[in-house]
Design an enzyme around this catalytic site. Structure first.
Site, PDB file in Angstrom:
ATOM      1  N   TYR A 106       0.818  -1.211   0.000  1.00 25.97           N
ATOM      2  CA  TYR A 106       0.000   0.000   0.000  1.00 25.97           C
ATOM      3  C   TYR A 106       0.855   1.267   0.000  1.00 25.97           C
ATOM      4  O   TYR A 106       1.860   1.325   0.696  1.00 25.97           O
ATOM      5  CB  TYR A 106      -0.931   0.041   1.227  1.00 25.97           C
ATOM      6  CG  TYR A 106      -1.730   1.318   1.249  1.00 25.97           C
ATOM      7  CD1 TYR A 106      -2.825   1.455   0.414  1.00 25.97           C
ATOM      8  CD2 TYR A 106      -1.351   2.398   2.028  1.00 25.97           C
ATOM      9  CE1 TYR A 106      -3.531   2.644   0.363  1.00 25.97           C
ATOM     10  CE2 TYR A 106      -2.050   3.592   1.987  1.00 25.97           C
ATOM     11  CZ  TYR A 106      -3.146   3.704   1.149  1.00 25.97           C
ATOM     12  OH  TYR A 106      -3.838   4.884   1.102  1.00 25.97           O
ATOM     13  N   TRP A 108       1.260   5.602  -1.845  1.00 22.25           N
ATOM     14  CA  TRP A 108       0.956   6.560  -2.905  1.00 22.25           C
ATOM     15  C   TRP A 108       1.985   6.608  -4.010  1.00 22.25           C
ATOM     16  O   TRP A 108       1.694   7.111  -5.100  1.00 22.25           O
ATOM     17  CB  TRP A 108       0.775   7.947  -2.292  1.00 22.25           C
ATOM     18  CG  TRP A 108      -0.628   8.204  -1.881  1.00 22.25           C
ATOM     19  CD1 TRP A 108      -1.373   7.461  -0.998  1.00 22.25           C
ATOM     20  CD2 TRP A 108      -1.474   9.256  -2.352  1.00 22.25           C
ATOM     21  NE1 TRP A 108      -2.630   7.997  -0.876  1.00 22.25           N
ATOM     22  CE2 TRP A 108      -2.713   9.112  -1.700  1.00 22.25           C
ATOM     23  CE3 TRP A 108      -1.307  10.306  -3.233  1.00 22.25           C
ATOM     24  CZ2 TRP A 108      -3.780   9.983  -1.918  1.00 22.25           C
ATOM     25  CZ3 TRP A 108      -2.367  11.179  -3.445  1.00 22.25           C
ATOM     26  CH2 TRP A 108      -3.588  11.005  -2.791  1.00 22.25           C
TER      27      TRP A 108
END
Ligand SMILES: Nc1nc2c(c(=O)[nH]1)N[C@H]1C(S)=C(S)[C@@H](COP(=O)(O)OP(=O)(O)OC[C@H]3O[C@@H](n4cnc5c(=O)[nH]c(N)nc54)[C@H](O)[C@@H]3O)O[C@H]1N2
Ligand SMILES: Nc1nc2c(c(=O)[nH]1)N[C@H]1C(S)=C(S)[C@@H](COP(=O)(O)OP(=O)(O)OC[C@H]3O[C@@H](n4cnc5c(=O)[nH]c(N)nc54)[C@H](O)[C@@H]3O)O[C@H]1N2
Ligand SMILES: [Mo]
Length: 767
Positions: A106, A108
């Site tokens: 996980y 960005w």
């Protein structure tokens, strides 16, 4: 020297380079309110913490000994490193199967359609038999899981359908904003946010006389332009406040029965709870006043004001990133339904206006080309925030969304494009959990805390060091992203790394499909072009685009009103719930038999307070997104560092709370509870409610292993947060609910070490 374009999650940049380095980045003239976050890039990308060569933890190399996070690293050359990884992947797959590889990964990462770190890793692993993934996100996971049961349809779709700000400016009388509408958060959008529209949109709202109430413990959660009234509920008490507003509407007959009957189900259950028929406690303004600290008379007046005009209720995603985070979702929909303005221009509700700068501002007109990830033969996925739980309990049982499930037994963990030692809660627990797998691989730009907790660290090129094109997931702008400078040291693009690894594993063709980077860029651009063509939009050829300026596509829905179609025709446009209506009580959720998440809005005390911890740790910790960076990215950059206090992350504290503790502005303080402790720099301000402290997320975790609780020297709030998640229903992160205390730090102030490279050791054999 001419400037060249780049794109980030926070916006465009016109970059000047010299001698293979970025010197400065200017805004693009198309952006009326550019973000300052570009100012972090140059110093961080060329900084001391840059990962320059492949590195392996010494203890791992010497037979998987030692402690992750504490051992020195040994640098290797690429070919030896890739042989090591290929060998270990083969061992794990043979001995334990691909279910033993976890690559939820996980995070960005960076902007760019092709070099997207997670997609690259997943495509590579899918080409060799797959991996265990993760489901959901840290941003609005409770909403992703719960909203389909309340409203029907996916929450991401609800965000895309949010009422546009210009509509609000024209129609709304009153905005009631739970958790505020933090302008600093609206700088960002996943994949790119080329044109920042909201600062002006909020000015337009104010100019048209839209009134606003900011219900947040932090006054700074609302733009000054809005001239908002500030009401500061105690953190974790918002659902009580929403229920009290609903109670006033009910007892004063101000609720819209016809709307409730026509468009919703389950109000009878809510009514029994509001009146106290089912638990003996009316959810009155007095009741909520005692819980929240707000004046009951003000709450009653607010309910009447809300019923007296066109009212928009907004709820920050931060509220669902907290204990019982499913409840504000049920409560906000219930309150809006009782007002009966859902589907009217400028009325109703929206959850998550501030999760990014596109909600209510723009939607993507065309599906952009994307790197296909291939198919994953392993179906297993864990809820994203159960990472530590999974690592600590291989083969263990857990429950989520009403189902009994079993954790996989992870032997190899691979992270690319995320920083769990920033994003996850209870970092001391995560540190223990990270000792479990046999191998941890991290691809990174910088020596983040996660890289330092790995066995193998691969140096990767940053977005400005590889050619790509940018397009935010929900933006309407396409951005050429030329390679501006070469990657430093031995850093390479992840595509090149996986291509060489796939070569070693015999899956090169499956991974590359015979294409190099240039070939993929042309293919993804051609896909984008033809998708645009089908919508009657013409895009330039790749050659012309890659050397040109941004391309701005038209807004597909400038006057959009959330749920207007459903309001117009609730039969033809029925909701995708079992009843076809908005479900203020969801039998499906109730049947999941999660006692901590019943099927309609209820208020519950936060866990730390239930456990009596508020006596010992009287300050509620807020840890929202930082104004000076995106999460932990480029924390060693100029803008981020310019705001540190005594080199630590600033913590906002009310002057009276500070005075009680002998803390002055600029002091180094220690924040602590039973889970952990960290140093931070005190910023005294009456803009934070008494009894609360606000420590921005994202300071690079800098544990001192010789100190109690491995005290973090820098100020990462996740050493203090708990890892209990919202509820057993959605198992979402609950970062905003933690009690702490603060004390002035009187000892010697230790230097920050995390902005320097880790310790490198010579190899055992002396090479
Ligand atoms: N206490 C608390 N914790 C929170 C939150 C909170 O409100 N309170 N908010 C949560 C939320 S909403 C989120 S979204 C998460 C964010 O958590 P993350 O998304 O994990 O945070 P980032 O700092 O963006 O991490 C991205 C990492 O990827 C690296 N990177 C960038 N580009 C590339 C690339 O091309 N390749 C590779 N390999 N790496 C790259 C960056 O250097 C950085 O270390 O944090 C969560 N954590
Ligand atoms: N500059 C910048 N912008 C960002 C990001 C970033 O890292 N930097 N991250 C982006 C990401 S990934 C996301 S998900 C979004 C997140 O966007 P949001 O979810 O809106 O952000 P938060 O900052 O977590 O929370 C908003 C506010 O809620 C308030 N709050 C917390 N708890 C409570 C409570 O119990 N009651 C009330 N009434 N208020 C409370 C806090 O004061 C906080 O400032 O932001 C995005 N924007
Ligand atoms: Mo997020």
């Amino acid at each position: 020297m001419t400037r060249q374009l780049t794109s980030n999650h926070w916006g465009l940049g016109l970059v000047r380079t010299q001698g293979g380095r970025i010197t400065d980045i200017a805004p693009h003239p198309a952006d009326p309110s550019p973000s300052a976050l570009n100012d972090n890039m140059a110093a961080s990308l060329g900084g001391r913490a840059r990962v320059l060569r492949p590195a392996v933890r010494k203890g791992w190399l010497e037979g998987r000994r030692g402690t992750r996070g504490e051992d020195p690293f040994v640098e290797l050359d690429w070919s030896e490193m890739l042989d090591l990884i290929a060998g270990d992947l083969t061992r794990v797959r043979k001995d334990h199967g691909n279910e033993a590889i976890f690559a939820g990964s996980y995070g960005w990462g960076s902007a760019g359609r092709f070099h997207h770190a997670q997609s690259q890793l997943k495509r590579f692993l899918n080409s060799v038999g797959g991996f265990v993934g993760s489901d959901g996100n840290y941003s609005y996971n409770a909403a992703l899981v719960t909203m389909p049961h309340i409203l029907g349809g996916g929450f991401r779709q609800h965000l895309a359908e949010a009422t546009r700000w210009p509509v609000i400016a024209r129609h709304t009388d009153l905005i009631v904003a739970f958790g505020g509408l933090a302008l600093r958060n609206m700088q960002i959008c996943d994949g790119g946010n080329a044109i920042h529209r909201i600062p002006q949109a909020l000015k337009d709202c104010a100019a048209r006389g839209v009134r606003c109430v900011n219900l947040s413990p932090f006054r700074g959660d609302m733009a000054d332009d809005m001239n908002a009234e500030w009401l500061a509920p105690r953190p974790g008490s918002d659902v009580a406040v929403m229920l009290a507003l609903a109670h006033t509407l009910l007892v004063e007959g101000l609720h819209d029965r016809a709307f409730l009957d026509r468009y919703t189900t389950g109000f009878d259950r809510v009514e029994a709870y509001l009146t106290g028929a089912d638990d003996g406690q009316p959810k009155s303004a007095e009741w909520a006043g005692a819980i929240s600290g707000l004046d009951p008379d003000r709450l009653r007046r607010l309910a009447r004001q809300m019923a007296g005009g066109r009212t928009l209720i907004t709820c920050a995603a931060g509220l669902q990133r907290a204990d019982w985070g499913e409840q504000p979702l049920f409560a906000v929909v219930t309150l809006a339904a009782m007002l009966g303005q859902i589907g009217l221009p400028g009325g109703g509700y929206t959850v998550g206006y501030a999760v990014n700068g596109h909600v209510g501002a723009i939607t993507r007109p065309v599906p952009w080309g994307a790197l296909p990830q291939g198919t994953n033969p392993i179906a297993e996925q864990i809820p994203v925030a159960m990472i530590a739980e999974m690592l600590l309990n291989p083969g263990g049982a857990y429950r989520a969304e009403g189902r009994d499930r079993i954790f996989p037994d992870t032997r190899l963990l691979w992270w690319a494009g995320g920083n769990p030692f920033h994003h996850h809660q209870d970092l001391n627990r995560l540190r223990r959990a990270f000792q479990y797998p046999e191998t941890v691989i991290v691809n990174e730009i910088n020596w983040t805390a996660t890289a330092r907790h790995a066995d193998i660290v691969l140096p990767v090129a940053a977005a400005t060091e590889r050619e790509d094109f940018g397009a935010g997931k929900t933006d309407n702008v396409l951005v050429p992203m030329p390679r501006l400078v070469p990657p430093p040291g031995q850093a390479r693009t992840e595509y090149e790394i996986y291509t060489d690894l796939a070569d070693r594993l015999g899956t090169r063709d499956a991974f590359t499909e015979g294409l190099d980077t240039e070939g993929w860029l042309r293919r993804l651009w051609a896909q984008t072009q033809s998708a645009a063509e089908r919508r009657g939009l013409h895009l330039p050829e790749w050659e012309e685009f890659r050397t040109g300026d941004i391309v701005v596509l038209p807004d597909p829905a400038p006057d959009q009103v959330f749920l207007a179609d459903y309001r117009a025709d609730p039969v033809a446009d029925k909701r995708a719930t079992p009843s076809g209506k908005i479900e203020l009580f969801s039998q499906v959720v109730a049947d999941c038999a999660a006692p901590d998440c019943p099927g309609h809005a209820v208020w519950r005390e936060t866990r730390d307070r239930q456990a009596g911890l508020a006596e010992r740790y009287p300050l509620a910790l807020l840890s929202g997104q930082p104004a000076t960076r995106l999460h932990s990215q480029f924390d060693n950059g100029d803008l981020s560092r310019s705001q540190k206090v005594a080199g630590r992350e600033p913590v906002l504290i009310h002057p009276e709370d500070a005075r009680d503790r002998g803390i002055a502005d600029g002091d180094v303080v220690e924040l602590f509870n039973d889970r952990g402790r960290c140093l931070a720099g005190a910023r005294l301000t009456p803009d934070i409610a008494r009894g609360c402290v606000f420590l921005w997320t994202g300071a690079w975790y800098d544990p001192d292993f010789d100190a109690p609780h491995a005290r973090d020297r820098h100020g990462n709030p996740n050493v203090l947060t708990h890892d209990l998640r919202t509820s057993t229903f959605s198992q979402s992160p609950a970062a905003h609910s933690a009690q702490v205390d603060a004390a002035r730090w009187t000892g010697p102030v230790p230097p920050i070490t995390v902005f320097d490279p880790p310790i490198f050791a010579p190899r055992v054999d002396g090479t």
